[in-house]
Structures are given as structure tokens and as C-alpha cells.
Design an enzyme around this catalytic site. Structure first.
Site, short mmCIF file in Angstrom:
data_model
loop_
_atom_site.label_atom_id
_atom_site.label_comp_id
_atom_site.label_asym_id
_atom_site.label_seq_id
_atom_site.Cartn_x
_atom_site.Cartn_y
_atom_site.Cartn_z
N GLU A 114 34.37 -71.67 1.17
CA GLU A 114 35.30 -71.36 0.07
C GLU A 114 35.84 -69.92 0.20
O GLU A 114 37.00 -69.67 -0.09
CB GLU A 114 34.60 -71.57 -1.27
CG GLU A 114 34.30 -73.04 -1.52
CD GLU A 114 33.57 -73.27 -2.82
OE1 GLU A 114 32.42 -72.79 -2.94
OE2 GLU A 114 34.14 -73.91 -3.72
N GLU A 134 27.87 -79.11 -0.68
CA GLU A 134 27.39 -79.07 -2.07
C GLU A 134 26.90 -80.43 -2.55
O GLU A 134 25.94 -80.51 -3.32
CB GLU A 134 28.51 -78.55 -3.00
CG GLU A 134 28.76 -77.06 -2.91
CD GLU A 134 29.75 -76.66 -1.84
OE1 GLU A 134 30.04 -77.48 -0.93
OE2 GLU A 134 30.23 -75.52 -1.91
N1 DAK Z 1 20.95 -69.83 -0.31
C1 DAK Z 1 19.77 -69.19 -0.27
N2 DAK Z 1 19.03 -69.05 0.86
C2 DAK Z 1 19.52 -69.60 1.97
C3 DAK Z 1 20.76 -70.28 2.01
C4 DAK Z 1 21.50 -70.38 0.79
N3 DAK Z 1 22.70 -70.96 0.72
N4 DAK Z 1 20.97 -70.71 3.27
C5 DAK Z 1 19.90 -70.30 3.99
N5 DAK Z 1 19.04 -69.64 3.22
C6 DAK Z 1 17.76 -69.03 3.61
C7 DAK Z 1 16.71 -70.10 3.88
O1 DAK Z 1 16.11 -70.52 2.70
C8 DAK Z 1 15.77 -69.36 4.80
O2 DAK Z 1 14.96 -68.52 4.01
P1 DAK Z 1 13.38 -68.33 4.38
O3 DAK Z 1 12.81 -69.72 4.40
O4 DAK Z 1 13.40 -67.68 5.75
O5 DAK Z 1 12.87 -67.44 3.28
C9 DAK Z 1 16.69 -68.46 5.61
O6 DAK Z 1 17.91 -68.37 4.86
C10 DAK Z 1 17.04 -69.05 6.97
O7 DAK Z 1 17.50 -70.37 6.76
P2 DAK Z 1 16.91 -71.64 7.56
O8 DAK Z 1 15.50 -71.42 7.94
O9 DAK Z 1 17.26 -72.84 6.76
O10 DAK Z 1 17.82 -71.56 8.87
P3 DAK Z 1 18.26 -72.78 9.82
O11 DAK Z 1 18.90 -72.13 10.99
O12 DAK Z 1 17.14 -73.74 10.04
O13 DAK Z 1 19.37 -73.58 8.97
C11 DAK Z 1 21.37 -73.73 7.59
C12 DAK Z 1 20.60 -72.95 8.71
C13 DAK Z 1 22.59 -72.90 7.24
C14 DAK Z 1 21.82 -75.09 8.15
C15 DAK Z 1 20.43 -73.97 6.38
O14 DAK Z 1 19.86 -72.73 6.00
C16 DAK Z 1 21.16 -74.53 5.19
O15 DAK Z 1 21.46 -75.72 5.12
N6 DAK Z 1 21.42 -73.66 4.18
C17 DAK Z 1 22.05 -74.10 2.95
C18 DAK Z 1 23.52 -74.28 3.14
C19 DAK Z 1 24.20 -74.81 1.88
O16 DAK Z 1 23.83 -75.87 1.36
N7 DAK Z 1 25.18 -74.05 1.40
C20 DAK Z 1 25.87 -74.41 0.17
C21 DAK Z 1 25.17 -73.70 -0.95
S1 DAK Z 1 25.79 -74.24 -2.52
C22 DAK Z 1 29.62 -72.28 -8.66
C23 DAK Z 1 30.50 -71.94 -7.68
C24 DAK Z 1 30.12 -71.98 -6.36
C25 DAK Z 1 28.85 -72.35 -6.02
C26 DAK Z 1 27.97 -72.68 -6.99
C27 DAK Z 1 28.33 -72.63 -8.32
N8 DAK Z 1 29.99 -72.26 -10.05
C28 DAK Z 1 31.41 -72.10 -10.35
C29 DAK Z 1 29.02 -72.36 -11.09
C30 DAK Z 1 28.50 -72.40 -4.63
C31 DAK Z 1 27.55 -73.25 -4.21
C32 DAK Z 1 27.13 -73.25 -2.81
O17 DAK Z 1 27.66 -72.61 -1.94
#
Ligand code: DAK
Length: 260
Positions: A114, A134
Site C-alpha cells: 500500500e 491481509e
Molecule cells: N508485523 C509484525 N512483525 C512482523 C511482520 C509484520 N507485518 N512481518 C514479519 N514480522 C516479524 C516476525 O514476526 C519475525 O519476528 P521474530 O519472530 O523474529 O520476533 C521477524 O519479523 C522475521 O519474520 P519471519 O521470521 O516471519 O521471516 P520469514 O523470512 O520467515 O518470513 C514474511 C517473511 C514476510 C513472509 C513473514 O514474516 C510474513 O508473512 N509476515 C507478515 C506479512 C503480512 O501479513 N503483512 C500484512 C500485515 S497486515 C488498517 C490499515 C492498514 C493495515 C491495518 C489496519 N486500518 C485502516 C485500521 C495494514 C495491515 C497489514 O499490513
């Protein structure tokens, strides 16, 4: 002062680095605040002609909103706070008068994609992966993502990405029009800066007016947008920079623009 976003100057180019590598540069409210402040400073600095965004470390641009932080939030007021901050910062970036470029050095997921959608030009490392996952968290893109992506790529592609939440590679992102080019990872910053320099030597005044015409036109019916362009183009022709550019062509020399 927060080091969640670092600012580095390369001549007329400012490079902003989102710097939370332990969370793959995930965005929480303090980081968004730091991004807002760093961006405001370079936006207001007349010596900055182009603004580049990248992520710290070699794995990630921005892995999205900080999921752990979002999960700790309770009640509408806390979500509204996050929503207001992220929307304000991304809109500020999108409507900036200066050209912006994303050097996407790894993961750009959720809020990372985004953010990319709010930036003018996007260069992706060949290792980058982008996506809107998401839906896997029981959410949908809420930082302008649903609205910006449908205006930037074909609707069926946007829905394909958002429905399954799968990541796509850099070449696919370029092929659907979500990004501009794929660059070998070790050349990403050099190629981004080379492009940024070629933009920075153009007239900042004309770039500003061009960006305003593009942004306003995208939000107007065609007839009104064409009238707006016509009026703004006449204004452009009346600037010193337009005369300098045309005179330099006739005199077979490089133009030197002053932004007037
Ligand atoms: N948030 C917090 N921590 C995260 C993170 C995230 N998005 N992505 C990664 N990390 C952290 C992991 O928890 C891990 O922490 P530790 O376990 O070392 O403490 C560290 O970063 C390394 O990550 P991985 O061990 O998972 O690393 P890998 O290489 O194995 O995997 C990955 C990389 C990028 C594929 C994986 O980390 C992953 O899937 N991460 C999540 C990606 C994701 O789902 N992103 C979307 C997030 S939701 C809103 C507006 C906007 C939003 C919300 C509300 N409103 C208007 C109310 C936005 C929402 C989003 O973006």
C-alpha cells in the site's frame, strides 16, 4: 529523536530508510509518525528534488502493518487512530509535489504494497515479493490499498491478489503494471539513484505542475481533466523553465532549470 526512519542525502536526492529490521520494517504508529516527520522535512526542503524510499536490511522493504501491535489494539478508537495516521501519511506521500521513487529491496506486503501504491515510481529488486495478504489475517487492505490498486492495475488482477493473499514475484508485479522495473538486487540502489538523478535535473516547477495535473486528472471526469490540463499547460509555457528548455534545444546545449 526516533531512528525508525533514517534520512540520507545524495545531492538533490533524499533517501528515506524505514528502519525496523527486526520486524522486517513493519509499520506501527510511532514508525508512521517518524515516516511522516522525515517525509515532511524533505518535502519542505527546497534543495531536495526527488525522494527515494527503501527498507533497512537486505530482506524487506516493509512487511506491512505491525501485526503484533495491531492485535494488541482493542476498541474502535485504537483502530481509528491507526487508520487516521496511516491514511494521512500515505496520502501526504501520494500528493507530494516532488517525484517519489520506491527502491523495493525485499518483502513489500500488506501496508508495504500500500505504501508502494502511494509512491510514483517503483523499482523492485529481483528478490522482491509483493502482495496484499491481509485476507489471510481475516482483514482486507485498509491503508488505501483497495482503492489505489483498482485505479492502477486491471481489476481482475487486483482481485486475484486480494482474494487469495498470495505473494507475487518482481517480474509478475511489473507485468501487471504494479511496478516499473526489476533490477538485480546488488544494483537496486545504484539504478534507483541514477534514475532519480535524471529526474532531479529537470525543472522542479514543471514536475510539480505535471504531478498535480496527473493526480487531479485521475480523480476527474475526462472532459474536466482535459480542460484542466489545457489551462495548466498554458501556465507551463509561460515559465522561465519552458523558455530555457526550448532555448537550450535550439542552441544545442543542456538546459539549466531554475524552477521558475
Ligand atoms: N508485523 C509484525 N512483525 C512482523 C511482520 C509484520 N507485518 N512481518 C514479519 N514480522 C516479524 C516476525 O514476526 C519475525 O519476528 P521474530 O519472530 O523474529 O520476533 C521477524 O519479523 C522475521 O519474520 P519471519 O521470521 O516471519 O521471516 P520469514 O523470512 O520467515 O518470513 C514474511 C517473511 C514476510 C513472509 C513473514 O514474516 C510474513 O508473512 N509476515 C507478515 C506479512 C503480512 O501479513 N503483512 C500484512 C500485515 S497486515 C488498517 C490499515 C492498514 C493495515 C491495518 C489496519 N486500518 C485502516 C485500521 C495494514 C495491515 C497489514 O499490513
Amino acid at each position: 529523536m526516533s531512528d525508525a526512519v533514517l534520512t540520507e542525502r545524495r545531492g538533490a536526492i533524499a533517501v528515506l530508510t524505514i528502519n525496523r529490521p527486526k520486524t522486517l520494517n513493519a509499520l506501527d504508529v510511532p514508525t508512521l509518525g517518524a515516516l511522516d516527520a522525515a517525509f515532511a522535512a524533505v518535502e519542505a526542503d527546497p534543495s531536495v528534488r526527488v525522494i527515494v524510499f527503501t527498507g533497512a536490511g537486505d530482506k524487506s522493504f516493509v512487511a506491512g502493518g505491525d501485526i503484533a501491535d495491531m492485535n494488541k489494539r482493542q476498541g474502535l478508537a485504537h483502530y481509528v487512530e491507526f487508520a487516521e495516521v496511516i491514511h494521512r501519511v500515505f496520502r501526504r506521500i501520494e500528493t507530494c509535489d516532488k517525484p517519489t521513487i520506491a527502491a523495493v529491496n525485499g518483502w513489500a506486503l500488506g501496508g508495504g504494497t500500500e505504501l508502494m501504491l502511494s509512491i510514483d515510481v517503483r523499482f523492485l529488486a529481483d528478490t522482491a515479493r509483493v502482495g496484499l495478504p491481509e485476507i489471510k489475517l481475516g482483514l482486507f487492505p485498509g491503508a488505501g490499498g483497495t482503492q489505489r490498486i483498482l485505479r492502477q492495475v486491471p481489476l481482475c488482477r487486483a482481485k486475484e491478489l486480494m482474494f487469495a493473499g498470495e505473494h507475487i514475484d518482481a517480474a509478475t508485479a511489473v507485468s501487471i503494471g504494479l511496478a516499473n522495473r526489476v533490477v538485480p538486487k546488488d544494483k537496486l540502489m545504484a539504478e534507483t539513484l541514477a534514475y532519480a538523478e535524471s529526474v532531479a535535473e529537470k525543472s522542479p516547477l514543471i514536475l510539480k505542475l505535471m504531478k498535480r495535473v496527473l493526480l487531479a486528472g485521475a480523480e476527474m471526469p475526462l472532459a474536466a481533466a482535459l480542460q484542466h490540463e489545457q489551462a495548466m499547460a498554458s501556465l507551463v509555457f509561460d515559465t522561465k523553465d519552458a523558455h530555457e528548455g526550448c532555448t537550450a534545444f535550439v542552441e544545442k546545449r543542456k538546459a539549466s532549470f531554475t524552477g521558475t
